[in-house]
Design a protein around this motif. Structure first.
Motif, mmCIF file in Angstrom:
data_model
loop_
_atom_site.group_PDB
_atom_site.id
_atom_site.type_symbol
_atom_site.label_atom_id
_atom_site.label_comp_id
_atom_site.label_asym_id
_atom_site.label_seq_id
_atom_site.Cartn_x
_atom_site.Cartn_y
_atom_site.Cartn_z
ATOM 1 N N ASP A 47 0.829 -1.216 0.000
ATOM 2 C CA ASP A 47 0.000 0.000 0.000
ATOM 3 C C ASP A 47 0.858 1.260 0.000
ATOM 4 O O ASP A 47 0.563 2.224 -0.704
ATOM 5 C CB ASP A 47 -0.945 0.028 1.207
ATOM 6 N N THR A 48 1.913 1.238 0.781
ATOM 7 C CA THR A 48 2.804 2.400 0.857
ATOM 8 C C THR A 48 3.532 2.611 -0.463
ATOM 9 O O THR A 48 3.632 3.742 -0.956
ATOM 10 C CB THR A 48 3.818 2.237 2.007
ATOM 11 N N LEU A 49 4.024 1.548 -1.059
ATOM 12 C CA LEU A 49 4.704 1.655 -2.358
ATOM 13 C C LEU A 49 3.757 2.226 -3.417
ATOM 14 O O LEU A 49 4.152 3.050 -4.240
ATOM 15 C CB LEU A 49 5.257 0.299 -2.788
ATOM 16 N N ARG A 50 2.480 1.818 -3.357
ATOM 17 C CA ARG A 50 1.482 2.335 -4.293
ATOM 18 C C ARG A 50 1.261 3.834 -4.053
ATOM 19 O O ARG A 50 1.198 4.627 -4.983
ATOM 20 C CB ARG A 50 0.173 1.567 -4.134
ATOM 21 N N GLN A 51 1.154 4.239 -2.785
ATOM 22 C CA GLN A 51 0.970 5.660 -2.454
ATOM 23 C C GLN A 51 2.173 6.496 -2.919
ATOM 24 O O GLN A 51 2.005 7.604 -3.433
ATOM 25 C CB GLN A 51 0.770 5.847 -0.953
ATOM 26 N N ILE A 52 3.363 5.961 -2.727
ATOM 27 C CA ILE A 52 4.576 6.669 -3.154
ATOM 28 C C ILE A 52 4.572 6.842 -4.670
ATOM 29 O O ILE A 52 4.880 7.917 -5.187
ATOM 30 C CB ILE A 52 5.842 5.915 -2.676
ATOM 31 N N GLU A 53 4.192 5.786 -5.387
ATOM 32 C CA GLU A 53 4.139 5.871 -6.850
ATOM 33 C C GLU A 53 3.106 6.902 -7.303
ATOM 34 O O GLU A 53 3.386 7.739 -8.169
ATOM 35 C CB GLU A 53 3.804 4.497 -7.446
ATOM 36 N N ILE A 54 1.933 6.892 -6.691
ATOM 37 C CA ILE A 54 0.884 7.852 -7.040
ATOM 38 C C ILE A 54 1.353 9.278 -6.747
ATOM 39 O O ILE A 54 1.199 10.180 -7.571
ATOM 40 C CB ILE A 54 -0.427 7.530 -6.282
ATOM 41 N N GLY A 55 1.933 9.471 -5.573
ATOM 42 C CA GLY A 55 2.424 10.798 -5.199
ATOM 43 C C GLY A 55 3.536 11.281 -6.105
ATOM 44 O O GLY A 55 3.554 12.445 -6.527
ATOM 45 N N SER A 56 4.453 10.407 -6.452
ATOM 46 C CA SER A 56 5.563 10.763 -7.350
ATOM 47 C C SER A 56 5.051 11.142 -8.737
ATOM 48 O O SER A 56 5.491 12.131 -9.328
ATOM 49 C CB SER A 56 6.545 9.596 -7.482
ATOM 50 N N ASN A 57 4.110 10.354 -9.240
ATOM 51 C CA ASN A 57 3.545 10.645 -10.562
ATOM 52 C C ASN A 57 2.798 11.977 -10.562
ATOM 53 O O ASN A 57 2.942 12.779 -11.488
ATOM 54 C CB ASN A 57 2.621 9.515 -11.025
ATOM 55 N N TRP A 58 1.982 12.193 -9.528
ATOM 56 C CA TRP A 58 1.234 13.451 -9.443
ATOM 57 C C TRP A 58 2.192 14.635 -9.392
ATOM 58 O O TRP A 58 1.997 15.640 -10.081
ATOM 59 C CB TRP A 58 0.323 13.468 -8.218
ATOM 60 N N ALA A 59 3.230 14.528 -8.578
ATOM 61 C CA ALA A 59 4.197 15.621 -8.440
ATOM 62 C C ALA A 59 4.877 15.917 -9.774
ATOM 63 O O ALA A 59 5.011 17.079 -10.169
ATOM 64 C CB ALA A 59 5.230 15.276 -7.371
ATOM 65 N N ALA A 60 5.279 14.877 -10.473
ATOM 66 C CA ALA A 60 5.959 15.063 -11.764
ATOM 67 C C ALA A 60 5.026 15.717 -12.789
ATOM 68 O O ALA A 60 5.434 16.613 -13.531
ATOM 69 C CB ALA A 60 6.466 13.723 -12.286
ATOM 70 N N GLU A 61 3.766 15.298 -12.807
ATOM 71 C CA GLU A 61 2.797 15.849 -13.765
ATOM 72 C C GLU A 61 2.402 17.284 -13.442
ATOM 73 O O GLU A 61 1.956 18.019 -14.317
ATOM 74 C CB GLU A 61 1.545 14.967 -13.798
#
Length: 130
Positions: free
Chosen positions: A13-27
């Motif tokens: 769950d944490t890895l998924r949240q990190i991926e979502i947060g990283s993608n949102w930040a980059a976009e």
């Protein structure tokens, strides 16, 4: 900024949240930062904040304390050691005035470097204008 307990870092769950947060930040032209509880608890800042928090609801300041502080720091850039201010406020018992100084620090009426352990030699000043 995502803050997680270090024990959660490898969980799905944490890895998924990190991926979502990283993608949102980059976009969205932001920087994603992950901070663990180990990083937050390093150094003396947390200890200082805990000390100041104990005095956040302090009421019934001695008469004129705020005015005295404003006069004492007549120049915006002046710094005066906490112990010296405590002595000026209460010459016979400087320890009596420290809780009031801690309360003023908590409420940002006075300022100091909270990354260094609070002591009598901590330089206090008026907060900088933003």
């Amino acid at each position: 900024i995502e803050i997680k307990p270090s024990s959660y870092i490898k969980k799905v769950d944490t890895l998924r949240q990190i991926e979502i947060g990283s993608n949102w930040a980059a976009e969205n032209n932001h920087r994603f930062l992950l901070i663990t509880d180990n990083e937050i608890r390093q150094g003396t800042k947390l200890d200082n904040l805990k000390l100041l928090y104990r005095y956040c609801r302090l009421e019934k300041f001695p008469y004129g304390l705020w005015e005295f502080s404003r006069e004492l720091f007549s120049e915006t850039r002046i710094q005066i050691p906490l112990g010296m201010i405590a002595e000026l406020l209460s010459p016979s018992d400087p320890a009596r005035s420290k809780p009031y100084l801690w309360s003023l620090l908590f409420h940002h009426h006075l300022s100091t470097n909270l990354n260094q352990r609070l002591s009598d030699s901590s330089p206090l000043s008026l907060p900088r204008e933003k």
